[in-house]
Each structure stands twice: as structure tokens, then as C-alpha cells.
Scaffold this motif. Structure first.
Motif, PDB file in Angstrom:
ATOM      1  N   LEU A  17     -39.464 -55.336  26.864  1.00 27.20           N
ATOM      2  CA  LEU A  17     -38.849 -54.693  25.709  1.00 27.20           C
ATOM      3  C   LEU A  17     -37.889 -55.651  25.014  1.00 27.20           C
ATOM      4  O   LEU A  17     -37.860 -55.755  23.785  1.00 27.20           O
ATOM      5  N   GLU A  18     -37.122 -56.378  25.814  1.00 25.42           N
ATOM      6  CA  GLU A  18     -36.164 -57.328  25.244  1.00 25.42           C
ATOM      7  C   GLU A  18     -36.876 -58.471  24.535  1.00 25.42           C
ATOM      8  O   GLU A  18     -36.447 -58.903  23.452  1.00 25.42           O
ATOM      9  N   ARG A  19     -37.966 -58.959  25.126  1.00 24.03           N
ATOM     10  CA  ARG A  19     -38.703 -60.057  24.495  1.00 24.03           C
ATOM     11  C   ARG A  19     -39.334 -59.604  23.182  1.00 24.03           C
ATOM     12  O   ARG A  19     -39.319 -60.335  22.187  1.00 24.03           O
ATOM     13  N   LEU A  20     -39.878 -58.390  23.165  1.00 32.25           N
ATOM     14  CA  LEU A  20     -40.456 -57.861  21.932  1.00 32.25           C
ATOM     15  C   LEU A  20     -39.381 -57.674  20.869  1.00 32.25           C
ATOM     16  O   LEU A  20     -39.619 -57.920  19.680  1.00 32.25           O
ATOM     17  N   HIS A  21     -38.207 -57.271  21.288  1.00 28.89           N
ATOM     18  CA  HIS A  21     -37.088 -57.135  20.356  1.00 28.89           C
ATOM     19  C   HIS A  21     -36.750 -58.471  19.706  1.00 28.89           C
ATOM     20  O   HIS A  21     -36.487 -58.549  18.503  1.00 28.89           O
ATOM     21  N   ARG A  22     -36.792 -59.546  20.498  1.00 28.44           N
ATOM     22  CA  ARG A  22     -36.474 -60.865  19.957  1.00 28.44           C
ATOM     23  C   ARG A  22     -37.568 -61.372  19.023  1.00 28.44           C
ATOM     24  O   ARG A  22     -37.274 -61.941  17.956  1.00 28.44           O
ATOM     25  N   THR A  23     -38.835 -61.186  19.395  1.00 25.49           N
ATOM     26  CA  THR A  23     -39.921 -61.703  18.553  1.00 25.49           C
ATOM     27  C   THR A  23     -40.026 -60.935  17.244  1.00 25.49           C
ATOM     28  O   THR A  23     -40.281 -61.532  16.194  1.00 25.49           O
ATOM     29  N   THR A  24     -39.831 -59.617  17.272  1.00 22.27           N
ATOM     30  CA  THR A  24     -39.853 -58.859  16.011  1.00 22.27           C
ATOM     31  C   THR A  24     -38.684 -59.265  15.120  1.00 22.27           C
ATOM     32  O   THR A  24     -38.822 -59.317  13.898  1.00 22.27           O
ATOM     33  N   SER A  25     -37.554 -59.578  15.734  1.00 22.92           N
ATOM     34  CA  SER A  25     -36.397 -60.019  14.952  1.00 22.92           C
ATOM     35  C   SER A  25     -36.694 -61.333  14.235  1.00 22.92           C
ATOM     36  O   SER A  25     -36.352 -61.507  13.053  1.00 22.92           O
ATOM     37  N   LEU A  26     -37.338 -62.263  14.930  1.00 20.84           N
ATOM     38  CA  LEU A  26     -37.699 -63.535  14.289  1.00 20.84           C
ATOM     39  C   LEU A  26     -38.692 -63.313  13.152  1.00 20.84           C
ATOM     40  O   LEU A  26     -38.598 -63.951  12.088  1.00 20.84           O
ATOM     41  N   ASN A  27     -39.640 -62.408  13.343  1.00 23.98           N
ATOM     42  CA  ASN A  27     -40.620 -62.152  12.290  1.00 23.98           C
ATOM     43  C   ASN A  27     -40.018 -61.418  11.113  1.00 23.98           C
ATOM     44  O   ASN A  27     -40.515 -61.548   9.989  1.00 23.98           O
ATOM     45  N   VAL A  28     -38.963 -60.652  11.323  1.00 21.30           N
ATOM     46  CA  VAL A  28     -38.254 -60.036  10.198  1.00 21.30           C
ATOM     47  C   VAL A  28     -37.715 -61.117   9.268  1.00 21.30           C
ATOM     48  O   VAL A  28     -37.817 -61.018   8.035  1.00 21.30           O
ATOM     49  N   ILE A  29     -37.141 -62.172   9.852  1.00 23.69           N
ATOM     50  CA  ILE A  29     -36.609 -63.265   9.041  1.00 23.69           C
ATOM     51  C   ILE A  29     -37.727 -63.929   8.238  1.00 23.69           C
ATOM     52  O   ILE A  29     -37.578 -64.197   7.039  1.00 23.69           O
ATOM     53  N   VAL A  30     -38.856 -64.193   8.889  1.00 23.49           N
ATOM     54  CA  VAL A  30     -39.985 -64.849   8.217  1.00 23.49           C
ATOM     55  C   VAL A  30     -40.534 -63.965   7.099  1.00 23.49           C
ATOM     56  O   VAL A  30     -40.783 -64.442   5.977  1.00 23.49           O
TER      57      VAL A  30
END
Length: 335
Positions: free
Chosen positions: A131-144
Motif C-alpha cells: 500500500l505504501e509503495r503504491l502510494h509513492r508511485t501514484t504520487s510520482l505519476n501525479v507530478i508527471v
């Protein structure tokens, strides 16, 4: 004499003595530490999530394209010249599609963050680390996705500017990326709000990877401002999204997305995972009473947001534009 039947602890075994022995258990001290989370590792892990985001963006673009062609979109009312020539403004619709995907991914990031910060539901199939890893990857894709939204908006401005390429590129940069640079219509308010969301999302999303330098406590305090980024993104969409310009199901769907966030946020405040954040009886000191009052006010405010969202969903109105104005021409000049 009674014999001692309790098992005795095995003698410590040196790492050299167990090396190469099948089934031998390695000492705790020699076990490899879990890999350290870095920006590079999360960027590699975000590929699948990014691919899904691109597919969703394509689907949103198709939906916007269909709605502008059959003139069911508010864009056809706000800027009728786009409905007359949709092929000439495909960059604008692509920019809107990326903006919608960015908002959807920001919504998912906030949902995941609230699930992580509170008591994780038993029905959730994902483990805490996943869950934490998915939270981080979605956050990075929000920026992109947000950057793509802004860059495509700037490209659309350049495409329809009659000045030289360097002059039009500079004008587009100022209007798309400099607060106050867009000086026409609703964009004078809505675009700086969107810019604030972008410029806050980048550092807040990347601070995680330097938390060992700034300290976990400082990082946790800064990370709470992510909700400000999300609120600014929603506000920007409601103010400037031409396809949700007027009341209707497309605009109401934005409010529908806010209901689970407001509910999870309220649950997070009422049942925090950390004991120090629980709303116990206020202490006798002035500082303890002030903290209790602030936390109680926060819970009441979020409860009020839940009631307001339910009211908007029930009525289909949020106090915005109820009907098209007499003059529906765009305030931004296009030739």
C-alpha cells in the motif's frame, strides 16, 4: 533428583561455521537488510502505474472528444469555436485529458495516504508495504501527469499565437507557468490555483526521499500539506474546467469523488492510529486545552464538509454557474 526437561538454548554459531551448510539458519545480524527505498527504485516501480494512467488519459480524451463533437460538453457553450473546429484544438482536449487523469491519480493518492495513516481496514487485500509503495508511485505519476497537462496547455497557446515562435513560446510560458501571467477571464484566479498545486506537489512528493536528512518529524508535518495540493487541484478544475463549467452530471461527478475522501478523513480524525492524536479529555494546561480545541474544531469542520458534499450530490448544485451567460465567447483571443 528431578531431571530438567526444559530445552536449552543452542550455542551461538559463527557465520563461518554455517556457511555452505544446507538448512543452516543464518544469524540475525548477518541477514541482509531490506533494500532502501530511493527515488530511482520508485521511478522504476511506477512504470505499470504510469501505463495505466496513460490508458485512462486516452479514454478520457476519447470521452471529451465525443462530447465536444455532439456538443453535449460545456466547452461547446463556453468556446463554441472549438466545437466548430475540434480538430484544430486537439491539443487543448489532450491537455484537459491529462488534467483529469492527474486529478484522478491525486484522488487515489490521497485515498491511499488516508488508509496508511489510519487503522488499515481488514478487508483491504493489500499489505502495508504494498500500500505504501503504491502510494509513492501514484504520487510520482501525479507530478508527471500535472506537468504534461501544463505543458500541453502551453503548447496549445503557442500553436494559436501569430507572433514569432520565440515570442509566442515566451508568452505561453508566462501564461501557463508564471502566477498572474494569464490575465483574462476566470483564468486570472483558476490558473494560479492550478500552478500552486503543481509547485507544491513537486517538493511535497519528493521530500519522502530526503526524510532521513530533514528528520521524520519534519517530513510528517510537511506531508500533511498534500491535502492542500488536492483541494487546490479540485478548485482549479471546478473553476476552469470548461467541460464542467455549468451544473450537470459531469460536474456533480467531481463532488461524488470527494465523498469517500471526506469520510475517510473524518474516520482518520475520529479514530487516529496514534494515541497522541486521539481526542481524549483536555488537560488542565492552556496548551493542552488549545490543542484539544483545535482537534475538535478540525473534526467538526470535516463533518461539515461531509454534510456539504451530500447536499451537493442531492441537489446537483454547488453554487457555481447555473446557466450559460448571454455572451459565451472566450475571453482568450484565438485566430
Amino acid at each position: 533428583m528431578q531431571q530438567n526437561t526444559e530445552p536449552t538454548a543452542p550455542e551461538p554459531t559463527a557465520p563461518e561455521a554455517t556457511a555452505g551448510v544446507p538448512g543452516a539458519r543464518r544469524p540475525e545480524s548477518s541477514r541482509p537488510a531490506p533494500p532502501r527505498v530511493t527515488l530511482r527504485s520508485d521511478l522504476r516501480a511506477s512504470g505499470y502505474d504510469g501505463l495505466v494512467a496513460l490508458i485512462v488519459t486516452g479514454a478520457v480524451f476519447w470521452l471529451l472528444w465525443v462530447r465536444i463533437n455532439d456538443r453535449s460538453s460545456s466547452t461547446a457553450t463556453v468556446m463554441p469555436f472549438m466545437a466548430d473546429d475540434p480538430e484544430g484544438f486537439w491539443l487543448y482536449f489532450l491537455s484537459q485529458a491529462f488534467g483529469w487523469s492527474a486529478l484522478l491519480w491525486a484522488w487515489g493518492t490521497v485515498i491511499l495516504g488516508l488508509l496508511l495513516s489510519g487503522s488499515r481496514p481488514a478487508w483491504l487485500p493489500l499489505s502495508g508495504p504494498r500500500l505504501e509503495r503504491l502510494h509513492r508511485t501514484t504520487s510520482l505519476n501525479v507530478i508527471v501527469l500535472t506537468l504534461a497537462h501544463a505543458l500541453l496547455f502551453a503548447a496549445e497557446l503557442v500553436r494559436h499565437d501569430q507572433d514569432s515562435w520565440y515570442a509566442s513560446a515566451w508568452t505561453a510560458f508566462v501564461e501557463a507557468f508564471v502566477p498572474g501571467g494569464y490575465a483574462s477571464g476566470t483564468g486570472r484566479i483558476a490558473i494560479p490555483i492550478g500552478q500552486a498545486a503543481l509547485y507544491l506537489a513537486i517538493p511535497l512528493g519528493l521530500l519522502f526521499y530526503v526524510r532521513h536528512r530533514i528528520g521524520p518529524r519534519t517530513w510528517r508535518v510537511m506531508h500533511r500539506f498534500v491535502i492542500v495540493v488536492y483541494v487546490a487541484s479540485v478548485w482549479h478544475t471546478l473553476l476552469y474546467g470548461t467541460n464542467v463549467w455549468y451544473d450537470g452530471w459531469f460536474r456533480t461527478s467531481i463532488w461524488l469523488l470527494q465523498l469517500p475522501i471526506a469520510a475517510l478523513f473524518l474516520v482518520r480524525l475520529l479514530r487516529p492510529a496514534r494515541r497522541a492524536q486521539r481526542l481524549a479529555a483536555p488537560g488542565s494546561s492552556p496548551g493542552a486545552k488549545a490543542a484539544w480545541t483545535l482537534r475538535a474544531a478540525g473534526r467538526l469542520a470535516v463533518a461539515g464538509v461531509v454534510v456539504a458534499v451530500l447536499a451537493v450530490l442531492a441537489t446537483g448544485r454547488d453554487g457555481g454557474r447555473g446557466e450559460p451567460p448571454a455572451d459565451t465567447s472566450s475571453t482568450h483571443h484565438h485566430d
